[in-house]
Design an enzyme around this catalytic site. Structure first.
Site, PDB file in Angstrom:
ATOM      1  N   HIS A  78       0.780  -1.131  -0.065  1.00 15.76           N
ATOM      2  CA  HIS A  78      -0.116   0.023  -0.030  1.00 15.76           C
ATOM      3  C   HIS A  78       0.962   1.217   0.054  1.00 15.76           C
ATOM      4  O   HIS A  78       0.309   2.175  -0.453  1.00 15.76           O
ATOM      5  CB  HIS A  78      -0.867  -0.117   1.160  1.00 15.76           C
ATOM      6  CG  HIS A  78      -2.176  -0.997   1.194  1.00 15.76           C
ATOM      7  ND1 HIS A  78      -3.445  -0.592   1.235  1.00 15.76           N
ATOM      8  CD2 HIS A  78      -2.326  -2.193   0.691  1.00 15.76           C
ATOM      9  CE1 HIS A  78      -4.256  -1.419   0.883  1.00 15.76           C
ATOM     10  NE2 HIS A  78      -3.617  -2.297   0.451  1.00 15.76           N
ATOM     11  N   VAL A  82       0.777   4.096  -3.842  1.00 13.60           N
ATOM     12  CA  VAL A  82       0.419   5.494  -3.752  1.00 13.60           C
ATOM     13  C   VAL A  82       1.841   6.237  -3.793  1.00 13.60           C
ATOM     14  O   VAL A  82       2.429   6.662  -2.727  1.00 13.60           O
ATOM     15  CB  VAL A  82      -0.394   5.647  -2.337  1.00 13.60           C
ATOM     16  CG1 VAL A  82      -0.834   6.991  -2.322  1.00 13.60           C
ATOM     17  CG2 VAL A  82      -1.641   4.558  -2.166  1.00 13.60           C
ATOM     18  N   THR A 207      -1.232 -15.597  -0.422  1.00 16.67           N
ATOM     19  CA  THR A 207      -1.177 -16.951   0.238  1.00 16.67           C
ATOM     20  C   THR A 207      -1.059 -16.858   1.639  1.00 16.67           C
ATOM     21  O   THR A 207      -0.969 -17.747   2.476  1.00 16.67           O
ATOM     22  CB  THR A 207       0.099 -17.606  -0.384  1.00 16.67           C
ATOM     23  OG1 THR A 207      -0.020 -18.997   0.027  1.00 16.67           O
ATOM     24  CG2 THR A 207       1.319 -17.167  -0.173  1.00 16.67           C
ATOM     25  N   THR A 262      -3.633 -22.523   4.280  1.00  7.67           N
ATOM     26  CA  THR A 262      -2.366 -22.372   4.580  1.00  7.67           C
ATOM     27  C   THR A 262      -2.084 -21.041   5.056  1.00  7.67           C
ATOM     28  O   THR A 262      -0.662 -20.579   4.513  1.00  7.67           O
ATOM     29  CB  THR A 262      -1.308 -23.199   4.294  1.00  7.67           C
ATOM     30  OG1 THR A 262      -0.978 -22.705   2.868  1.00  7.67           O
ATOM     31  CG2 THR A 262      -1.460 -24.562   4.277  1.00  7.67           C
TER      32      THR A 262
END
Length: 339
Positions: A78, A82, A207, A262
């Site tokens: 993030h 930006v 994941t 997982t």
């Protein structure tokens, strides 16, 4: 797949972190690079222990809080998306600024800014005014991947920190929505120099970690939801895990589901779920069905080494996006304030 208890996650993470340190492989070019003014040996003379200090600070924290790796990886994503990787996401509002990038709804749930600040404090004791907060974010995210079983990525360093934080409006426009589809996602990462294979690989960051129900519920309000690659049984699971309250309610924000079966281990399970239509977000489902992305999803599901290599390449590209170097930025002494 079902929601995991914090006790189960903590036990799995504690055992796995020790093994992952032994098994992680270093991936990336070890030579000097002129890419955006960054270098693989940037702190060789000014702060040679920087990577050791970052990693030692994180290892114990990850055992105590197995959600930390995903939080740090998201923090880096993030920040970089930006206006580039400049640690602006760590800054508190400056002077009369009322709404910063952190006020964007797309930054809901951003955590572990304080952990980056703590690492920075340790670095200031070792080598004052040498290591930027933006480099700490990248190194922390890199180690978050390695300490959960992923590759130990060699990253160029030398970023400088910004003097200001973007507005809420800028963050709203540059961060992807939770309803992003394949077209939006490929365009987003192509703008950062990624191939389709690298774009599919960087999505593999999903994941680890969780998805908040406010983002899951937005799928059910989507008029195109019926066209998504979504296993009906998994849709039922999501509806049970995320009851029909408003996506903007506090209950939706406080409830979450694991990203895959997982969710504290950096592996290829995300791609298995994508193929089977068991993705929490729209992109997680569609990436396994779209003819442009499915071949890479299948390849990564079958070949972890290929996934790790492509992810490493994509990680370096993302972490080198619009960086400030030289006199373009500063090195903050404290990450949440401009000196």
């Amino acid at each position: 797949m079902k929601p995991k208890s914090k006790v189960a996650e903590s036990t799995a993470a504690s055992c796995f972190l020790v093994m992952s340190l032994l098994c992680s492989c270093i991936i990336g070019d070890q030579m000097e690079t002129n890419n955006e003014g960054l270098s693989y040996s940037y702190y060789e003379k000014t702060c040679p222990k920087v990577e050791e200090i970052v990693r030692s600070s994180l290892s114990s924290m990850f055992i105590l809080d197995p959600t930390s790796p995903a939080a740090l990886l998201r923090l880096m994503f993030h920040d970089c998306q930006v206006q580039g990787c400049d640690a602006s996401i760590l800054l508190e509002p400056i002077r009369d600024q009322q709404f910063t990038e952190l006020d964007s709804a797309k930054n809901f749930g951003i955590r572990k800014r304080d952990l980056v600040g703590s690492i920075k404090t340790s670095l200031e004791l070792e080598c004052p005014k040498q290591v930027s907060c933006s480099d700490v974010i990248i190194l922390a995210a890199r180690d978050a991947v390695a300490l959960t079983g992923g590759p130990l990525i060699s990253v160029p360093l030398g970023r400088k920190d910004s003097l200001s934080t973007p507005s809420k409006h800028v963050a709203d426009s540059e961060l992807p929505p939770s309803t992003a589809d394949v077209d939006t996602t490929l365009s987003l990462f192509a703008n950062k120099g990624m191939t389709i294979e690298e774009s599919v690989a960087i999505m593999g960051a999903h994941t680890i970690g969780v998805t908040h129900c406010n983002n899951v519920l937005s799928r059910f309000d989507n008029a195109n939801a019926t066209s998504e690659n979504m296993d009906p049984r998994f849709q039922t699971f999501l509806r049970v895990a995320c009851p029909e309250f408003s996506p903007t309610s506090q209950a939706a924000e406080a409830t979450f589901v694991p990203n895959d079966q997982t969710s504290v281990i950096f592996d290829t399970a995300y791609y298995d779920d994508a193929i089977a239509g068991r993705g929490n977000l729209r992109i997680d489902s569609e990436i396994g069905a779209d003819p442009r992305t499915r071949p890479f999803v299948e390849a990564f599901a079958a070949d972890q080494d290929r996934f790790f290599n492509a992810f490493s390449s994509a990680f370096v590209k993302l972490s080198s996006y619009k960086v400030l170097t030289g006199n373009e930025g500063v090195i903050r002494s404290v990450c949440d304030k401009v000196d």
